[in-house]
Design an enzyme around this catalytic site. Structure first.
Site, mmCIF file in Angstrom:
data_model
loop_
_atom_site.group_PDB
_atom_site.id
_atom_site.type_symbol
_atom_site.label_atom_id
_atom_site.label_comp_id
_atom_site.label_asym_id
_atom_site.label_seq_id
_atom_site.Cartn_x
_atom_site.Cartn_y
_atom_site.Cartn_z
ATOM 1 N N ASP A 40 -6.789 -1.453 -0.690
ATOM 2 C CA ASP A 40 -7.261 0.049 -1.716
ATOM 3 C C ASP A 40 -8.116 -0.775 -2.848
ATOM 4 O O ASP A 40 -8.062 -2.018 -2.942
ATOM 5 C CB ASP A 40 -5.990 0.530 -2.301
ATOM 6 C CG ASP A 40 -6.306 1.702 -3.464
ATOM 7 O OD1 ASP A 40 -7.275 2.448 -3.092
ATOM 8 O OD2 ASP A 40 -5.911 1.546 -4.412
ATOM 9 N N ASP B 14 -9.304 1.142 -6.091
ATOM 10 C CA ASP B 14 -8.964 1.837 -7.495
ATOM 11 C C ASP B 14 -7.585 1.270 -7.996
ATOM 12 O O ASP B 14 -6.514 1.533 -7.419
ATOM 13 C CB ASP B 14 -9.052 3.032 -7.684
ATOM 14 C CG ASP B 14 -10.450 3.546 -7.543
ATOM 15 O OD1 ASP B 14 -11.476 2.905 -8.410
ATOM 16 O OD2 ASP B 14 -10.744 4.458 -7.016
#
Length: 298
Positions: free
Chosen positions: A88, A90
């Site tokens: 991922d 963020d």
């Protein structure tokens, strides 16, 4: 590389696994584990492997958490060094939620961040939350994206993680529910082979408040992991997936090493591996890499 015994990896913030902390760690191990040998230091005073014949992880884990130590248990015969990494972006590869930071440019960060928090905690549907937040940015000038990118900082250990795994033959993808404007830059900066994310629509230099379909959500992240493993010719057991939010949970649970990185409570509870205190190089220590073998940041 396979082991003939279970291995417990313990990781602390850099250089802190010494003195009283080390003594308390040893005392916990003596109480709750049947050690098969001495510690093998992956980095002095930071990370070590312990061979274990047996241990009571249910009792040991809370003690290690209280000592602010991350840990991972690897079963005998398990392939520790993985050949695929999906991460991922963020709050995982970068330190912020980029959509919240874009919203700061529009003066509505608090409003948008509240929706983000609920989405990442799994309280509301990710796609619905994304549509609502993007709609609130309608009319914002495109230059706000470049200003946001300039403020975005890479998470400590991210480059070492990606570039070390890549140097040892792993394929590394950045797969985000965020936006391609950011993932394309961050992927290149950190060293990923490729990136996947959502795309904002821009017209005449301003955001239209719309996002391209289909939205890259929880299911799309899982599909990306499955696709990458198939392309690489490896099983899911030979993959690492790391993230912090509810939309990462499906890929985290499917991967051989699914890691909740400083994650929301629901994600931590469902993940086999957690990193709560140390940085992203912990994922390398969990795979048995020694610090002396880390790739130098580009």
């Amino acid at each position: 590389m396979t082991e003939t015994h279970d291995t417990l990896t313990i990781v602390a913030a850099a250089g802190t696994l010494r003195g009283m902390l080390w003594e308390r760690c040893l005392a916990a191990l003596v109480r709750h584990a049947d050690l098969a040998g001495p510690a093998d230091w992956l980095r002095p005073e930071t990370a070590c492997d312990w061979p274990v014949r047996a241990l009571n992880l249910q009792q040991l884990a809370p003690v290690l958490h209280a000592l602010e130590l991350d840990h991972a248990l690897h079963r005998a015969g398990e392939i520790r060094r993985k050949r695929v990494l999906i991460a991922d972006m963020d709050s995982t590869i970068v330190q912020t939620e980029t959509l919240d930071e874009i919203a700061a440019e529009a003066g509505i960060k608090d409003r948008i961040a509240a929706i983000t928090a609920r989405s990442m905690a799994g309280e509301i549907d990710f796609a619905d939350a994304l549509i609502e937040r993007v709609a609130a940015l309608k009319g914002l000038e495109e230059a706000a994206l470049s200003r946001t990118l300039a403020r975005t900082r890479v998470m400590p250990g991210a480059a070492a993680l990606v570039q070390t795994m890549r140097a040892h033959g792993a394929t590394c993808w950045l797969v985000s529910g965020g936006f391609s404007y950011f993932t394309s830059h961050i992927a290149q900066l950190v060293g990923f082979h490729a990136d996947r994310s959502n795309r904002l629509f821009i017209d005449q230099g301003r955001l239209t408040g719309e996002v391209e379909w289909p939205i890259l959500d929880r299911d799309a992240k899982l599909s990306a992991l499955q696709e990458l493993c198939a392309e690489a010719g490896v099983s899911l057991a030979e993959s690492v997936a790391v993230g912090d939010g509810a939309n990462d949970l499906a890929m985290i649970q499917a991967a051989g090493m699914g890691v909740a990185f400083k994650a929301k409570p629901a994600v931590k509870e469902a993940a086999r591996f957690q990193v709560n205190r140390a940085d992203l190089t912990t994922l390398l220590y969990f795979q048995g890499y020694r610090a002396t073998g880390f790739a130098a940041a580009r």
